[in-house]
Design a protein around this motif. Structure first.
Motif, PDB file in Angstrom:
ATOM      1  N   GLY A 122       4.690 -46.806 -13.374  1.00  0.00           N
ATOM      2  CA  GLY A 122       3.525 -46.033 -14.184  1.00  0.00           C
ATOM      3  C   GLY A 122       3.029 -47.253 -15.430  1.00  0.00           C
ATOM      4  O   GLY A 122       2.470 -46.642 -16.134  1.00  0.00           O
ATOM      5  N   VAL A 123       3.467 -48.410 -15.284  1.00  0.00           N
ATOM      6  CA  VAL A 123       3.176 -49.271 -16.247  1.00  0.00           C
ATOM      7  C   VAL A 123       1.735 -49.839 -16.116  1.00  0.00           C
ATOM      8  O   VAL A 123       1.048 -50.003 -15.112  1.00  0.00           O
ATOM      9  N   TRP A 124       0.829 -50.013 -17.464  1.00  0.00           N
ATOM     10  CA  TRP A 124      -0.655 -50.301 -17.297  1.00  0.00           C
ATOM     11  C   TRP A 124      -0.724 -51.580 -18.054  1.00  0.00           C
ATOM     12  O   TRP A 124      -0.433 -51.381 -19.284  1.00  0.00           O
ATOM     13  N   ILE A 125      -0.851 -52.909 -17.651  1.00  0.00           N
ATOM     14  CA  ILE A 125      -0.937 -53.995 -18.174  1.00  0.00           C
ATOM     15  C   ILE A 125      -2.248 -54.239 -18.217  1.00  0.00           C
ATOM     16  O   ILE A 125      -3.101 -54.679 -17.266  1.00  0.00           O
ATOM     17  N   GLY A 126      -3.002 -54.537 -19.592  1.00  0.00           N
ATOM     18  CA  GLY A 126      -4.401 -54.976 -19.536  1.00  0.00           C
ATOM     19  C   GLY A 126      -4.590 -56.302 -19.245  1.00  0.00           C
ATOM     20  O   GLY A 126      -3.551 -57.160 -18.947  1.00  0.00           O
ATOM     21  N   GLY A 127      -5.788 -56.647 -19.198  1.00  0.00           N
ATOM     22  CA  GLY A 127      -6.440 -58.092 -19.102  1.00  0.00           C
ATOM     23  C   GLY A 127      -5.827 -59.085 -19.837  1.00  0.00           C
ATOM     24  O   GLY A 127      -5.526 -58.773 -20.951  1.00  0.00           O
ATOM     25  N   ASN A 128      -5.691 -60.078 -19.350  1.00  0.00           N
ATOM     26  CA  ASN A 128      -5.202 -61.417 -20.136  1.00  0.00           C
ATOM     27  C   ASN A 128      -3.947 -61.382 -20.931  1.00  0.00           C
ATOM     28  O   ASN A 128      -3.749 -62.033 -22.055  1.00  0.00           O
ATOM     29  N   VAL A 129      -2.829 -60.592 -20.589  1.00  0.00           N
ATOM     30  CA  VAL A 129      -1.664 -60.419 -21.127  1.00  0.00           C
ATOM     31  C   VAL A 129      -0.874 -61.470 -20.686  1.00  0.00           C
ATOM     32  O   VAL A 129      -0.963 -61.817 -19.221  1.00  0.00           O
ATOM     33  N   SER A 130       0.217 -61.867 -21.322  1.00  0.00           N
ATOM     34  CA  SER A 130       1.172 -62.804 -20.823  1.00  0.00           C
ATOM     35  C   SER A 130       2.638 -62.179 -21.090  1.00  0.00           C
ATOM     36  O   SER A 130       2.913 -61.738 -21.856  1.00  0.00           O
ATOM     37  N   ILE A 131       3.506 -62.229 -19.952  1.00  0.00           N
ATOM     38  CA  ILE A 131       4.784 -61.622 -20.190  1.00  0.00           C
ATOM     39  C   ILE A 131       5.671 -62.699 -19.951  1.00  0.00           C
ATOM     40  O   ILE A 131       5.668 -63.457 -18.573  1.00  0.00           O
TER      41      ILE A 131
END
Length: 190
Positions: free
Chosen positions: A139-148
């Motif tokens: 259920g994770v939501w990762i927005g645009g232009n994210v770096s992990i």
């Protein structure tokens, strides 16, 4: 070196010495996956065709609920595990040699980078690689232009704001943002 031995080595977190057998295997896998990502990214495919090609890229069948908007880029592919009801938006880059696990119901925005490798700090070891896995909960939501970055674990239901750089682990049910990412607030998960 077999794929099984390669993955076992990479998942151990041990240093990958430049020009070693493991390193050469990684380069060969890159060449294989470039063919598949070129096929995926360079013409229109139905959702079913995208799932079929993506399954070839990662070496295992994805669930029929999986969706991806190309283009998609990876330089290994074989160390990605995807849950059910996962959506990956366009132009994402997964550097998965160290392992990427994505939980059920996760949404990944456009232009997201998941990087599981670091290079050596010392100039004479700069070509060596240090793998660490990325684990993304359900259920994770990762927005645009994210770096992990390598070694990060995100708990269930985390929301990562657009443009964040995630350098450390975060617990479930929080909203994170910034460079480096920090907790903005916790989600009331009743």
């Amino acid at each position: 070196m077999t794929l099984e031995n390669f993955l076992k080595y990479m998942n151990s977190g041990k240093e990958v010495v430049a020009n070693s057998d493991v390193h050469r295997c990684m380069i060969n896998l890159t060449q294989e996956v470039l063919k598949l990502t070129s096929e995926l990214n360079n013409k229109y495919h139905t959702a079913e065709e995208v799932r079929k090609i993506f399954s070839k890229i990662i070496g295992k069948k994805v669930d029929d609920s999986f969706a991806l908007f190309p283009p998609f880029h990876t330089n290994c592919g074989k160390n990605i595990t995807i849950g059910k009801d996962v959506f990956i938006n366009s132009n994402c880059q997964f550097q998965d040699q160290g392992g990427i696990k994505i939980g059920d119901g996760t949404l990944i925005g456009p232009n997201v980078v998941l990087a599981t490798l670091n290079h050596g700090i010392e100039p004479e070891k700069r070509g060596n690689l240090y793998p660490k896995p990325i684990e993304i909960g359900k259920g994770v939501w990762i927005g645009g232009n994210v770096s992990i970055l390598p070694g990060v674990t995100l708990g269930d239901n985390v929301i990562v704001a657009a443009g964040a750089v995630v350098t450390k682990n975060f617990p479930p049910n929080c909203i994170i943002a910034g460079v480096p990412a920090k907790i903005l607030k916790f989600i009331d998960n009743k």
